[in-house]
Write an enzyme that holds these catalytic residues in place. Structure first.
Site, PDB file in Angstrom:
ATOM      1  N   ASP A  14     -65.702  88.000  15.264  1.00  0.00           N
ATOM      2  CA  ASP A  14     -64.790  86.879  15.358  1.00  0.00           C
ATOM      3  C   ASP A  14     -64.668  86.510  16.846  1.00  0.00           C
ATOM      4  O   ASP A  14     -65.034  87.302  17.712  1.00  0.00           O
ATOM      5  CB  ASP A  14     -63.445  87.331  14.763  1.00  0.00           C
ATOM      6  N   ASP A  16     -61.644  84.401  18.639  1.00  0.00           N
ATOM      7  CA  ASP A  16     -60.290  84.495  19.211  1.00  0.00           C
ATOM      8  C   ASP A  16     -59.576  85.752  18.720  1.00  0.00           C
ATOM      9  O   ASP A  16     -59.517  86.019  17.526  1.00  0.00           O
ATOM     10  CB  ASP A  16     -59.470  83.265  18.823  1.00  0.00           C
ATOM     11  N   ASP A  22     -56.460  85.366  22.355  1.00  0.00           N
ATOM     12  CA  ASP A  22     -56.079  84.335  21.400  1.00  0.00           C
ATOM     13  C   ASP A  22     -55.083  83.388  22.034  1.00  0.00           C
ATOM     14  O   ASP A  22     -54.177  83.796  22.720  1.00  0.00           O
ATOM     15  CB  ASP A  22     -55.476  84.956  20.146  1.00  0.00           C
ATOM     16  N   THR A  56     -66.912  82.076  13.607  1.00  0.00           N
ATOM     17  CA  THR A  56     -65.520  81.752  13.902  1.00  0.00           C
ATOM     18  C   THR A  56     -65.018  80.581  13.062  1.00  0.00           C
ATOM     19  O   THR A  56     -65.702  79.562  12.928  1.00  0.00           O
ATOM     20  CB  THR A  56     -65.353  81.487  15.425  1.00  0.00           C
ATOM     21  N   ASN A  57     -63.846  80.760  12.462  1.00  0.00           N
ATOM     22  CA  ASN A  57     -63.166  79.661  11.773  1.00  0.00           C
ATOM     23  C   ASN A  57     -62.509  78.788  12.833  1.00  0.00           C
ATOM     24  O   ASN A  57     -61.689  79.287  13.606  1.00  0.00           O
ATOM     25  CB  ASN A  57     -62.069  80.197  10.842  1.00  0.00           C
ATOM     26  N   GLN A  58     -62.854  77.528  12.880  1.00  0.00           N
ATOM     27  CA  GLN A  58     -62.252  76.624  13.863  1.00  0.00           C
ATOM     28  C   GLN A  58     -61.614  75.439  13.156  1.00  0.00           C
ATOM     29  O   GLN A  58     -62.052  74.283  13.296  1.00  0.00           O
ATOM     30  CB  GLN A  58     -63.318  76.179  14.886  1.00  0.00           C
ATOM     31  N   SER A  59     -60.570  75.747  12.391  1.00  0.00           N
ATOM     32  CA  SER A  59     -59.918  74.692  11.607  1.00  0.00           C
ATOM     33  C   SER A  59     -59.189  73.687  12.496  1.00  0.00           C
ATOM     34  O   SER A  59     -58.767  72.630  12.023  1.00  0.00           O
ATOM     35  CB  SER A  59     -58.939  75.301  10.607  1.00  0.00           C
ATOM     36  N   CYS A  95     -66.973  77.334  11.549  1.00  0.00           N
ATOM     37  CA  CYS A  95     -66.554  76.513  10.410  1.00  0.00           C
ATOM     38  C   CYS A  95     -65.464  75.574  10.900  1.00  0.00           C
ATOM     39  O   CYS A  95     -64.432  76.038  11.381  1.00  0.00           O
ATOM     40  CB  CYS A  95     -66.029  77.388   9.276  1.00  0.00           C
ATOM     41  N   HIS A  97     -63.656  73.567   9.080  1.00  0.00           N
ATOM     42  CA  HIS A  97     -62.872  73.096   7.928  1.00  0.00           C
ATOM     43  C   HIS A  97     -61.527  73.802   7.771  1.00  0.00           C
ATOM     44  O   HIS A  97     -61.262  74.799   8.429  1.00  0.00           O
ATOM     45  CB  HIS A  97     -63.691  73.309   6.642  1.00  0.00           C
TER      46      HIS A  97
HETATM   47 ZN   LIG Z   1     -66.324  75.502   6.508  1.00  0.00          ZN
END
Ligand SMILES: [Zn+2]
Length: 193
Positions: A14, A16, A22, A56-59, A95, A97
């Site tokens: 991951d 952050d 973070d 990494t999730n970057q919503s 990502c 989303h």
């Molecule tokens: Zn996604």
């Protein structure tokens, strides 16, 4: 000698709260600060034969907090800070989303690790996902490998939510460096700690 059809084990990290401090929706390159041990942990994993890839999730993108162009500048800064410390990663997937988008990439879904496995010839069963959020270790479980929850970043709060979950992490580690040592010990029998 290079073996044909050899698939590498990989440690998916991951970003952050795992590699960098973070900053809740970190939104500018100046905010990127590596943890003191991040470069050393990556280099140890490489030396032990693992690929190291960031997922990494970057919503914040879907939430309109920053633009794709900014994210790419943030990653440029991240790569350059690693390089200053003599380190680099093998790939980075993000990502953009939110859950409501029902994409296949937002962790704990395994779209990013599947794509990385295709592009980097990775053996997911012998790979790990490491991060400070429950979604991180769950991605490791969902891909058929192992997941490690860290106590850095949001980890200390996240660990309290574990009892509600059916699946458990392979381990809970203080930070990325202790996780790297454990992974190396688990997979090679070598004690690098
Ligand atoms: Zn996604």
């Amino acid at each position: 000698m290079a073996r044909k059809n050899f698939k590498s084990p990989c440690v998916f990290l991951d970003r952050d709260g795992t590699l960098i401090h973070d900053n809740n929706y970190l939104s500018s390159p100046e905010q990127v600060k590596l943890y003191s041990y991040s470069a050393a942990a990556i280099n140890k994993l490489h030396k032990a034969g693992f690929k190291v890839i960031v997922t990494t999730n970057q919503s914040g993108i879907a939430r309109g907090k920053f633009a794709l162009k900014t994210l790419s500048l943030i990653h440029k800064r991240f790569f350059s800070l690693l390089k200053e410390q003599g380190s680099k990663i093998d790939g980075l997937y993000f990502c953009p989303h939110i859950d409501e988008d029902k994409c296949n990439c937002r962790k704990p879904k395994i779209g990013m690790v599947l794509q990385a496995a295709r592009e980097h010839n990775i053996d997911l069963k012998n790979s790990f996902v490491v991060g400070d959020i429950l979604r991180d270790y769950m991605t490791g479980v969902n891909m058929g490998g192992k997941g490690i929850l860290l106590l850095s970043g949001h980890g200390k709060k996240q660990v309290k939510l574990l009892k509600k979950e059916k699946t458990k992490p392979f381990a809970i580690c203080r930070n990325l460096l202790t996780a790297a040592n454990l992974i190396i010990k688990t997979m090679t029998g070598d004690d690098f700690a």
